[in-house]
Design a protein around this motif. Structure first.
Motif, mmCIF file in Angstrom:
data_model
loop_
_atom_site.group_PDB
_atom_site.id
_atom_site.type_symbol
_atom_site.label_atom_id
_atom_site.label_comp_id
_atom_site.label_asym_id
_atom_site.label_seq_id
_atom_site.Cartn_x
_atom_site.Cartn_y
_atom_site.Cartn_z
ATOM 1 N N PHE A 163 113.970 -80.209 -93.644
ATOM 2 C CA PHE A 163 112.929 -79.186 -93.740
ATOM 3 C C PHE A 163 111.630 -79.867 -94.142
ATOM 4 O O PHE A 163 111.639 -80.704 -95.062
ATOM 5 N N PRO A 164 110.491 -79.565 -93.518
ATOM 6 C CA PRO A 164 110.349 -78.606 -92.427
ATOM 7 C C PRO A 164 110.447 -79.291 -91.063
ATOM 8 O O PRO A 164 110.024 -80.428 -90.903
ATOM 9 N N VAL A 165 110.983 -78.562 -90.114
ATOM 10 C CA VAL A 165 110.922 -78.930 -88.704
ATOM 11 C C VAL A 165 109.916 -77.989 -88.052
ATOM 12 O O VAL A 165 110.048 -76.768 -88.183
ATOM 13 N N THR A 166 108.913 -78.527 -87.397
ATOM 14 C CA THR A 166 107.832 -77.681 -86.860
ATOM 15 C C THR A 166 107.757 -77.718 -85.339
ATOM 16 O O THR A 166 106.871 -77.092 -84.757
ATOM 17 N N THR A 167 108.664 -78.436 -84.701
ATOM 18 C CA THR A 167 108.553 -78.647 -83.261
ATOM 19 C C THR A 167 109.699 -78.035 -82.464
ATOM 20 O O THR A 167 109.724 -78.154 -81.243
ATOM 21 N N ILE A 227 114.119 -74.804 -91.006
ATOM 22 C CA ILE A 227 115.182 -75.674 -91.497
ATOM 23 C C ILE A 227 115.977 -76.146 -90.278
ATOM 24 O O ILE A 227 116.400 -75.332 -89.451
ATOM 25 N N GLY A 228 116.157 -77.448 -90.152
ATOM 26 C CA GLY A 228 116.931 -78.012 -89.048
ATOM 27 C C GLY A 228 118.329 -78.400 -89.515
ATOM 28 O O GLY A 228 118.477 -79.081 -90.535
ATOM 29 N N GLU A 243 117.505 -73.879 -101.239
ATOM 30 C CA GLU A 243 116.193 -73.996 -101.892
ATOM 31 C C GLU A 243 115.054 -73.948 -100.866
ATOM 32 O O GLU A 243 113.915 -73.635 -101.216
ATOM 33 N N TRP A 244 115.355 -74.247 -99.611
ATOM 34 C CA TRP A 244 114.314 -74.214 -98.583
ATOM 35 C C TRP A 244 114.122 -72.815 -98.003
ATOM 36 O O TRP A 244 113.094 -72.528 -97.378
ATOM 37 N N LEU A 245 115.135 -71.946 -98.149
ATOM 38 C CA LEU A 245 115.111 -70.655 -97.454
ATOM 39 C C LEU A 245 113.853 -69.839 -97.737
ATOM 40 O O LEU A 245 113.273 -69.255 -96.810
ATOM 41 N N ASP A 275 115.858 -65.407 -88.469
ATOM 42 C CA ASP A 275 115.397 -66.078 -87.249
ATOM 43 C C ASP A 275 116.260 -67.315 -87.066
ATOM 44 O O ASP A 275 116.050 -68.323 -87.738
ATOM 45 N N ILE A 276 117.240 -67.212 -86.177
ATOM 46 C CA ILE A 276 118.155 -68.334 -85.946
ATOM 47 C C ILE A 276 118.099 -68.718 -84.468
ATOM 48 O O ILE A 276 118.411 -67.916 -83.586
ATOM 49 N N LEU A 277 117.681 -69.943 -84.224
ATOM 50 C CA LEU A 277 117.615 -70.522 -82.878
ATOM 51 C C LEU A 277 118.702 -71.583 -82.779
ATOM 52 O O LEU A 277 118.803 -72.461 -83.648
ATOM 53 N N VAL A 278 119.527 -71.511 -81.726
ATOM 54 C CA VAL A 278 120.621 -72.464 -81.557
ATOM 55 C C VAL A 278 120.468 -73.156 -80.203
ATOM 56 O O VAL A 278 120.171 -72.506 -79.196
#
Ligand code: SF4
Length: 221
Positions: A10-14, A21-22, A59-61, A95-98
């Motif tokens: 974290f963070p993943v921005t791309t 969170i990746g 902790e990142w959530l 928001d979950i992208l897989v």
């Protein structure tokens, strides 16, 4: 529930909107030619538990726009993936992208059980010979599926959207000196980077080199 994870970041921005969170799964049975994540192919390594993954990302959530799950191949560990998705929803992740390299049609059994747990899903194997013009995808044969109302609201604009003209990758530095990238590079970008750094006297290994040199199956969780 056991799970094999290559890395968390974290963070993943791309890889999706916002700061995400990746979660990268370890192990991939698909083995696309030209894969830039060959270090995630091995079936061994990264053994941990879904509970431990949740403990690490918790902790990142509050700071994250969403979660991006990739790999490796998440659907090669269907029970672990389902358990992880359920735990993330319980933690109010909306928001979950897989990413999957499998065809959408072959995922029906797992997706039935994942109803409502995945907002957006990108499927199909990376094709090194296909054009590379669409947002969020490494090759244009890959399909984006918006599976929930939030997914349709947040990801529909990506369906036919061209890749951003701005080239961007997330860069991560590990304590052992390893440098990791997240995002979708242009074709052969890492080979070009390797050549440039070699010309300047630096020695680097890219993912493909590491996969070839590691025969012991040991990967960092
Ligand atoms: S599915 Fe993804 S991780 Fe697996 S070989 Fe293809 S590009 Fe690489």
């Amino acid at each position: 529930m056991d799970i094999r994870v290559s890395r968390l970041h974290f963070p993943v921005t791309t890889l999706g909107p916002g700061r995400r969170i990746g979660i990268w799964f370890q192990g991939c049975s698909i083995r696309c030619a030209g894969c830039i994540s060959m270090d995630t192919w091995a079936d061994a390594g990264g053994e941990t538990s879904v509970a431990a993954v949740l403990a690490q990302v918790r902790e990142w959530l509050p700071l994250a726009t969403g979660i991006t799950i990739s790999g490796g191949e998440p659907f090669d560990q269907p029970e672990a993936l389902l358990a992880l998705l359920r735990r993330l929803r319980e933690a109010a992740v909306d928001d979950i992208l897989v990413y999957s390299g499998h065809a959408f049609e072959s995922l029906a059994a797992t997706l039935t059980q994942a109803d409502g747990l995945i907002d957006a899903l990108i499927t199909d194997p990376f094709d090194i010979d296909a054009p590379q013009t669409l947002g969020l995808r490494g090759s244009d044969n890959q399909r984006l599926h918006c599976l929930t109302a939030l997914g349709r609201a947040r990801y529909a604009t990506y369906a036919q959207a061209p890749r951003s003209a701005a080239k961007a990758l997330d860069v991560m530095f590990d304590e052992d000196g390893s440098v990791w990238f997240a995002g979708i590079p242009e074709r052969h970008d890492f080979l070009r980077l390797q050549e440039i750094l070699s010309e300047q006297g630096h020695r680097i290994q890219i993912s493909a080199d590491k996969a070839r040199s590691r025969s012991d199956g040991k990967f960092r969780p």
